[in-house]
Design an enzyme around this catalytic site. Structure first.
Site, PDB file in Angstrom:
ATOM      1  N   SER A  21     -12.088   3.648 -43.316  1.00 31.38           N
ATOM      2  CA  SER A  21     -10.998   4.398 -42.690  1.00 31.38           C
ATOM      3  C   SER A  21     -11.166   4.401 -41.180  1.00 31.38           C
ATOM      4  CB  SER A  21     -10.985   5.835 -43.201  1.00 31.38           C
ATOM      5  OG  SER A  21     -10.131   6.625 -42.408  1.00 31.38           O
TER       6      SER A  21
ATOM      7  N   HIS B  54      -8.218   0.933 -44.026  1.00 28.47           N
ATOM      8  CA  HIS B  54      -7.440   2.114 -44.397  1.00 28.47           C
ATOM      9  C   HIS B  54      -6.958   2.821 -43.132  1.00 28.47           C
ATOM     10  CE1 HIS B  54      -6.172   5.281 -47.188  1.00 28.47           C
ATOM     11  NE2 HIS B  54      -6.597   6.148 -46.277  1.00 28.47           N
TER      12      HIS B  54
ATOM     13  N   ASP C 282      -5.057   6.055 -41.626  1.00 34.17           N
ATOM     14  CA  ASP C 282      -4.629   7.435 -41.876  1.00 34.17           C
ATOM     15  C   ASP C 282      -3.554   7.807 -40.860  1.00 34.17           C
ATOM     16  OD1 ASP C 282      -6.558   8.537 -43.990  1.00 34.17           O
ATOM     17  OD2 ASP C 282      -7.914   7.613 -42.549  1.00 34.17           O
TER      18      ASP C 282
ATOM     19  N   MET D 205      -1.109  10.468 -39.529  1.00 35.45           N
ATOM     20  CA  MET D 205      -0.911  11.919 -39.571  1.00 35.45           C
ATOM     21  C   MET D 205       0.086  12.346 -38.499  1.00 35.45           C
ATOM     22  SD  MET D 205      -4.854  13.176 -40.034  1.00 35.45           S
ATOM     23  CE  MET D 205      -5.991  12.366 -41.159  1.00 35.45           C
TER      24      MET D 205
ATOM     25  N   GLY E 188      -6.329  15.700 -43.598  1.00 31.05           N
ATOM     26  CA  GLY E 188      -6.130  16.195 -42.252  1.00 31.05           C
ATOM     27  C   GLY E 188      -7.308  16.014 -41.327  1.00 31.05           C
TER      28      GLY E 188
ATOM     29  N   GLY F 283     -11.518  14.044 -40.962  1.00 34.30           N
ATOM     30  CA  GLY F 283     -12.621  13.292 -41.535  1.00 34.30           C
ATOM     31  C   GLY F 283     -13.874  14.141 -41.637  1.00 34.30           C
TER      32      GLY F 283
ATOM     33  N   ASP G  62     -10.384   8.928 -51.615  1.00 33.31           N
ATOM     34  CA  ASP G  62     -10.605   9.143 -50.185  1.00 33.31           C
ATOM     35  C   ASP G  62     -11.068  10.574 -49.953  1.00 33.31           C
ATOM     36  OD1 ASP G  62     -10.553   9.275 -47.439  1.00 33.31           O
ATOM     37  OD2 ASP G  62      -8.416   8.876 -47.218  1.00 33.31           O
ATOM     38  N   GLY G  63     -12.231  10.695 -49.307  1.00 31.96           N
ATOM     39  CA  GLY G  63     -12.725  12.012 -48.937  1.00 31.96           C
ATOM     40  C   GLY G  63     -14.151  12.255 -49.391  1.00 31.96           C
TER      41      GLY G  63
ATOM     42  N   SER H 159     -16.448   8.407 -41.977  1.00 30.34           N
ATOM     43  CA  SER H 159     -17.646   8.804 -41.234  1.00 30.34           C
ATOM     44  C   SER H 159     -18.911   8.189 -41.823  1.00 30.34           C
ATOM     45  CB  SER H 159     -17.761  10.330 -41.189  1.00 30.34           C
ATOM     46  OG  SER H 159     -17.753  10.884 -42.493  1.00 30.34           O
TER      47      SER H 159
END
Length: 216
Positions: free
Chosen positions: A8, A33, A35, A37, A142, A144, A175-176, A198
């Protein structure tokens, strides 16, 4: 079959995005990926189609864009023009999910739906044939660097079973909080694509994770 790895860019060095893309590509990443937002559906604001378009000439990697925005239907065409390969929209904010997915596919892109941690996968009951991917969020979207929510593991397994029953080629992306400690359980539950930010970009040995994930 080895799991796909989609680093990501949310956790990359934004001052050198082109180099960051090249770095994960050289280390064996399968997808990138993105993101997206809008500061409304989620508090943060990240990148838009202009940035995506500027990156596209520098890589042939599969671009997987997750629209964490309040009105994704309004942005489908501009991200298609920017060069993404797959667009994922949040089921929680789409009034006409079938229509939005068909619009994505009519533009020649693969279509995905994202489910927040508290959103049931049963909402996908009537759109499974349209889905190239279902993204199970294992943190609240919302930001990382959040910790993995283990309660989503049964949802991953449920999605895998629905795909198997229907004989579909749909990917399950997670994801997450994906890292060395959580990846085994995520893959065992049925994930086929791992998003990690991360864990890959912020750790000294993060690039090694790409090959490690593929060996699980």
């Amino acid at each position: 079959m080895a799991v796909k790895v989609a680093p990501s860019l949310l956790s990359a060095d934004f001052s050198r995005l082109r180099d960051e893309v090249k770095r994960v590509e050289e280390n064996g990443a399968d997808w990138i990926h993105l993101d997206i937002m809008d500061g409304h559906f989620v508090p943060s604001i990240t990148i838009g189609p202009v940035v995506v378009k500027s990156l596209r000439p520098h890589t042939e990697m599969f671009m997987d864009a997750h629209l964490m925005v309040s009105e994704p239907e309004k942005h489908i065409e501009e991200f298609a023009k920017a060069g993404v390969n797959l667009l994922t929209i949040q089921v929680e904010v789409v009034d006409h999910l079938d229509r939005a997915l068909r619009k994505i596919k009519d533009l020649g892109l693969k279509a995905g739906v994202a489910l927040n941690p508290a959103t049931p996968a049963s909402l996908l009951e009537y759109v499974w044939p349209l889905l190239d991917l279902v993204l199970v969020m294992s943190v609240n979207p919302g930001a990382g660097g959040q910790a993995f929510i283990p309660e989503v593991l049964p949802k991953i397994s449920y999605c895998a079973e629905q795909i198997r029953i229907r004989g579909l080629p749909t990917e399950i992306e997670v994801d997450g909080g994906v890292n060395r400690e959580t990846a085994h359980a995520i893959i065992k539950a049925g994930a086929t694509v791992l998003v990690a930010g991360s864990a890959i970009f912020s750790a000294e040995d993060g690039m090694q994770l790409i090959s490690e994930f593929k060996k699980i």
